[in-house]
Design an enzyme around this catalytic site. Structure first.
Site: not given
Length: 209
Positions: A85, A115, A160, A166, A183
């Site tokens: 999108n 950096h 969202a 990780k 979950r």
């Protein structure tokens, strides 16, 4: 010291302002600028440009304009039927891999560049890059940020606004800052598509892959 351009994909510290890197980067950026100036009705031209811009562009890939990428998408490798999108930002200083049928919501950032923490090194403008892998049939929610070096498995939903720092395993819903597994995808999801709204499998089964 090895050539700076070679270090884009090794994870080593390098200087991104190297003349050869900038020259190549600007050519890719020009293509990206052309893509972002196309009209929504120019679907054929957009498809042609994506095939020219992206490192790999599978069948049916579509990216809404505007699309932003450090290297114009040259280091992005998208499988078939990937949809992104508006305002996808790919900091593609090294490789970004996105699997088939993955959907990316608006205002998502996928970053490969980092950096150093030490300020003396940042003053020199140094940078390093780590690749990002996103699996097959994922849904990356609006405003999510995926950080350098992260791998996301297959059939994952990233909530969202999540910040993914990780690796995320396959077959889960993961949310938050930092993003964590909420979950597994399971029987509840097979029955309901949103809150108490049930899936009518009989209606859709003929069109499902």
């Amino acid at each position: 010291m090895s050539d700076m351009k070679e270090r884009l994909h090794t994870g080593e510290l390098y200087f991104p302002g190297d003349e050869e890197i900038i020259k190549e980067q600007m050519a890719y950026q020009d293509l990206l600028c052309e893509y972002n100036q196309t009209r929504p009705s120019e679907t054929r031209r957009r498809a042609e440009l994506l095939n020219e811009m992206l490192g790999d562009c599978g069948e049916g890939v579509y990216i809404e304009a505007p699309f932003y990428a450090n290297f114009g998408g040259r280091h992005c490798h998208f499988g078939k039927m990937v949809y992104a999108n508006y305002h996808l930002t790919c900091v593609d200083d090294t490789h970004i891999y996105v699997g088939d049928y993955t959907m990316i919501g608006p205002n998502v950032t996928i970053a490969t560049a980092g950096h150093p923490i030490m300020p003396e090194l940042r003053e020199k403008g140094l940078q390093y890059n780590m690749p990002v892998h996103i699996g097959r049939n994922c849904w990356i929610g609006a405003g999510a940020i995926i950080m350098p070096g992260v791998s996301i498995g297959d059939e994952v939903v990233i909530g969202a606004g999540s910040i993914v720092t990780k690796d995320i395993p396959s077959g889960v819903v993961a949310v938050g800052n930092p993003c964590k597994v909420l979950r597994e995808v399971g029987e509840h999801d097979r029955k309901y598509y949103f809150r108490d709204r049930e899936i009518d499998w009989d209606e859709w089964k003929s069109s499902l892959p």
